[in-house]
Motif scaffolding. Structure first.
Motif, PDB file in Angstrom:
ATOM      1  N   LYS A 121     -51.764  27.666 -55.474  1.00 12.35           N
ATOM      2  CA  LYS A 121     -52.322  27.749 -54.119  1.00 12.35           C
ATOM      3  C   LYS A 121     -51.692  28.883 -53.322  1.00 12.35           C
ATOM      4  O   LYS A 121     -52.391  29.654 -52.654  1.00 12.35           O
ATOM      5  CB  LYS A 121     -52.122  26.409 -53.400  1.00 12.35           C
ATOM      6  CG  LYS A 121     -52.743  26.363 -52.011  1.00 12.35           C
ATOM      7  CD  LYS A 121     -52.591  24.987 -51.391  1.00 12.35           C
ATOM      8  CE  LYS A 121     -53.241  24.934 -50.017  1.00 12.35           C
ATOM      9  NZ  LYS A 121     -53.124  23.577 -49.399  1.00 12.35           N
ATOM     10  N   GLN A 122     -50.356  29.013 -53.408  1.00 13.08           N
ATOM     11  CA  GLN A 122     -49.673  30.032 -52.634  1.00 13.08           C
ATOM     12  C   GLN A 122     -49.994  31.437 -53.129  1.00 13.08           C
ATOM     13  O   GLN A 122     -50.290  32.340 -52.345  1.00 13.08           O
ATOM     14  CB  GLN A 122     -48.152  29.806 -52.682  1.00 13.08           C
ATOM     15  CG  GLN A 122     -47.353  30.804 -51.840  1.00 13.08           C
ATOM     16  CD  GLN A 122     -47.779  30.808 -50.387  1.00 13.08           C
ATOM     17  OE1 GLN A 122     -47.777  29.765 -49.727  1.00 13.08           O
ATOM     18  NE2 GLN A 122     -48.171  31.968 -49.867  1.00 13.08           N
ATOM     19  N   SER A 123     -49.960  31.622 -54.455  1.00 13.32           N
ATOM     20  CA  SER A 123     -50.248  32.952 -54.992  1.00 13.32           C
ATOM     21  C   SER A 123     -51.709  33.336 -54.761  1.00 13.32           C
ATOM     22  O   SER A 123     -52.032  34.517 -54.597  1.00 13.32           O
ATOM     23  CB  SER A 123     -49.889  33.031 -56.479  1.00 13.32           C
ATOM     24  OG  SER A 123     -50.539  32.024 -57.223  1.00 13.32           O
ATOM     25  N   PHE A 124     -52.586  32.337 -54.708  1.00 13.48           N
ATOM     26  CA  PHE A 124     -53.984  32.623 -54.407  1.00 13.48           C
ATOM     27  C   PHE A 124     -54.121  33.159 -52.983  1.00 13.48           C
ATOM     28  O   PHE A 124     -54.845  34.134 -52.734  1.00 13.48           O
ATOM     29  CB  PHE A 124     -54.833  31.360 -54.577  1.00 13.48           C
ATOM     30  CG  PHE A 124     -56.289  31.554 -54.251  1.00 13.48           C
ATOM     31  CD1 PHE A 124     -57.118  32.265 -55.114  1.00 13.48           C
ATOM     32  CD2 PHE A 124     -56.839  31.029 -53.096  1.00 13.48           C
ATOM     33  CE1 PHE A 124     -58.459  32.449 -54.816  1.00 13.48           C
ATOM     34  CE2 PHE A 124     -58.173  31.208 -52.790  1.00 13.48           C
ATOM     35  CZ  PHE A 124     -58.990  31.926 -53.653  1.00 13.48           C
ATOM     36  N   GLU A 125     -53.402  32.534 -52.050  1.00 16.88           N
ATOM     37  CA  GLU A 125     -53.431  33.023 -50.670  1.00 16.88           C
ATOM     38  C   GLU A 125     -52.836  34.421 -50.577  1.00 16.88           C
ATOM     39  O   GLU A 125     -53.307  35.263 -49.802  1.00 16.88           O
ATOM     40  CB  GLU A 125     -52.680  32.055 -49.758  1.00 16.88           C
ATOM     41  CG  GLU A 125     -53.381  30.712 -49.570  1.00 16.88           C
ATOM     42  CD  GLU A 125     -54.780  30.859 -48.989  1.00 16.88           C
ATOM     43  OE1 GLU A 125     -54.973  31.732 -48.113  1.00 16.88           O
ATOM     44  OE2 GLU A 125     -55.683  30.115 -49.431  1.00 16.88           O
ATOM     45  N   ASP A 126     -51.806  34.680 -51.366  1.00 17.48           N
ATOM     46  CA  ASP A 126     -51.203  36.017 -51.375  1.00 17.48           C
ATOM     47  C   ASP A 126     -52.197  37.057 -51.875  1.00 17.48           C
ATOM     48  O   ASP A 126     -52.262  38.177 -51.346  1.00 17.48           O
ATOM     49  CB  ASP A 126     -49.946  36.029 -52.249  1.00 17.48           C
ATOM     50  CG  ASP A 126     -48.821  35.175 -51.666  1.00 17.48           C
ATOM     51  OD1 ASP A 126     -48.861  34.887 -50.451  1.00 17.48           O
ATOM     52  OD2 ASP A 126     -47.923  34.786 -52.434  1.00 17.48           O
ATOM     53  N   LEU A 127     -52.970  36.691 -52.906  1.00 17.85           N
ATOM     54  CA  LEU A 127     -53.967  37.623 -53.435  1.00 17.85           C
ATOM     55  C   LEU A 127     -55.057  37.900 -52.406  1.00 17.85           C
ATOM     56  O   LEU A 127     -55.553  39.033 -52.304  1.00 17.85           O
ATOM     57  CB  LEU A 127     -54.596  37.061 -54.717  1.00 17.85           C
ATOM     58  CG  LEU A 127     -53.726  37.025 -55.968  1.00 17.85           C
ATOM     59  CD1 LEU A 127     -54.502  36.425 -57.137  1.00 17.85           C
ATOM     60  CD2 LEU A 127     -53.223  38.414 -56.324  1.00 17.85           C
ATOM     61  N   ARG A 128     -55.423  36.891 -51.647  1.00 15.40           N
ATOM     62  CA  ARG A 128     -56.446  37.081 -50.617  1.00 15.40           C
ATOM     63  C   ARG A 128     -55.982  38.061 -49.555  1.00 15.40           C
ATOM     64  O   ARG A 128     -56.786  38.803 -48.978  1.00 15.40           O
ATOM     65  CB  ARG A 128     -56.800  35.736 -49.970  1.00 15.40           C
ATOM     66  CG  ARG A 128     -57.529  34.783 -50.905  1.00 15.40           C
ATOM     67  CD  ARG A 128     -57.924  33.506 -50.202  1.00 15.40           C
ATOM     68  NE  ARG A 128     -58.891  33.767 -49.131  1.00 15.40           N
ATOM     69  CZ  ARG A 128     -59.281  32.861 -48.242  1.00 15.40           C
ATOM     70  NH1 ARG A 128     -58.771  31.641 -48.279  1.00 15.40           N
ATOM     71  NH2 ARG A 128     -60.151  33.165 -47.314  1.00 15.40           N
ATOM     72  N   LYS A 129     -54.678  38.074 -49.289  1.00 15.49           N
ATOM     73  CA  LYS A 129     -54.134  38.986 -48.282  1.00 15.49           C
ATOM     74  C   LYS A 129     -53.941  40.398 -48.821  1.00 15.49           C
ATOM     75  O   LYS A 129     -54.097  41.379 -48.086  1.00 15.49           O
ATOM     76  CB  LYS A 129     -52.791  38.446 -47.765  1.00 15.49           C
ATOM     77  CG  LYS A 129     -52.910  37.139 -47.003  1.00 15.49           C
ATOM     78  CD  LYS A 129     -51.540  36.591 -46.629  1.00 15.49           C
ATOM     79  CE  LYS A 129     -51.651  35.248 -45.922  1.00 15.49           C
ATOM     80  NZ  LYS A 129     -50.319  34.671 -45.612  1.00 15.49           N
ATOM     81  N   SER A 130     -53.589  40.498 -50.111  1.00 12.87           N
ATOM     82  CA  SER A 130     -53.275  41.811 -50.677  1.00 12.87           C
ATOM     83  C   SER A 130     -54.488  42.526 -51.266  1.00 12.87           C
ATOM     84  O   SER A 130     -54.405  43.713 -51.594  1.00 12.87           O
ATOM     85  CB  SER A 130     -52.204  41.666 -51.763  1.00 12.87           C
ATOM     86  OG  SER A 130     -52.644  40.804 -52.809  1.00 12.87           O
ATOM     87  N   HIS A 131     -55.602  41.814 -51.422  1.00 13.96           N
ATOM     88  CA  HIS A 131     -56.806  42.409 -52.002  1.00 13.96           C
ATOM     89  C   HIS A 131     -57.998  42.218 -51.062  1.00 13.96           C
ATOM     90  O   HIS A 131     -58.038  41.268 -50.274  1.00 13.96           O
ATOM     91  CB  HIS A 131     -57.119  41.784 -53.363  1.00 13.96           C
ATOM     92  CG  HIS A 131     -56.116  42.106 -54.419  1.00 13.96           C
ATOM     93  ND1 HIS A 131     -54.860  41.534 -54.440  1.00 13.96           N
ATOM     94  CD2 HIS A 131     -56.172  42.940 -55.492  1.00 13.96           C
ATOM     95  CE1 HIS A 131     -54.190  41.988 -55.485  1.00 13.96           C
ATOM     96  NE2 HIS A 131     -54.959  42.845 -56.138  1.00 13.96           N
TER      97      HIS A 131
END
Length: 204
Positions: A121-131
């Motif tokens: 869940k956390q890394s998915f949110e990080d990907l949404r912010k970085s991509h």
């Protein structure tokens, strides 16, 4: 290499004679091309895409996006790319070399492959912010259960675990007789694989 060519059953050539053998034509070309296609991606467009899953759909997505100038990162939980094509389809139907060539061609376009990475869940949110975009291509990773008593008993194994184990070099203990429940593509792959493992003295 493993297409079930359903289009041939609807081919308009059937109105005249017989369907165009499109799978065999493509297979012949794939097996006999002496070098890779020289593809040039479009200029970078400044947009980034995260692709979650390195199976056929994730790799296809990365391929077309890279051609259009997107910056692409592919994230795969397993230590290798290919999804079910690399982990579920027997090597006698799809050899590792053919699959590797396709994956290498996608990487050559500039897509970055990150294996052994589990997206939570956390890394998915990080990907949404970085991509700028996120494409989810996690595939069908579970078999459908029969819902009958005994399907969790010793000696009963679902097709995906069985095919994956064999593809990864393991040799499940099958005894001398194997029963396969089902008649679809996976069932036929299991039956053919089991017969190869059992040899002429085994029964499937």
């Amino acid at each position: 290499m493993v297409c079930d060519h359903l289009c041939q059953y609807k081919c308009t050539r059937l109105n005249y004679d017989s369907p165009l053998m499109i799978r065999e034509i493509k297979r012949f070309i794939a097996q006999n091309q002496d070098r890779g296609l020289a593809l040039t991606p479009a200029p970078a467009n400044g947009r980034k895409v995260a692709v979650i899953g390195a199976g056929p759909t994730g790799l296809s997505c990365a391929y077309f996006l890279a051609l259009e100038g997107f910056e692409v990162d592919i994230y795969e939980t397993k230590k290798f790319a290919g999804g079910m094509a690399a982990d579920g389809i027997p090597v006698f139907r799809l050899d590792d070399g053919s699959l590797s060539r396709d994956i290498d061609a996608i990487i050559a376009l500039g897509a970055r492959l990150h294996t052994g990475v589990r997206i939570d869940k956390q890394s998915f949110e990080d990907l949404r912010k970085s991509h700028d975009y996120v494409y989810i291509a996690i595939g069908a990773q579970k078999s459908i259960e029969l819902g009958v008593p005994g399907e969790d008993a010793a000696g009963v194994i679902d097709q995906l675990r069985f095919l994956s184990a064999v593809r990864q070099g393991q040799k499940p203990d099958l005894g001398k007789r194997v029963a396969v429940v089902g008649g679809g593509n996976s069932a036929m792959d299991v039956a053919r694989t089991a017969k190869r493992l059992l040899g002429k003295d085994g029964e499937v």
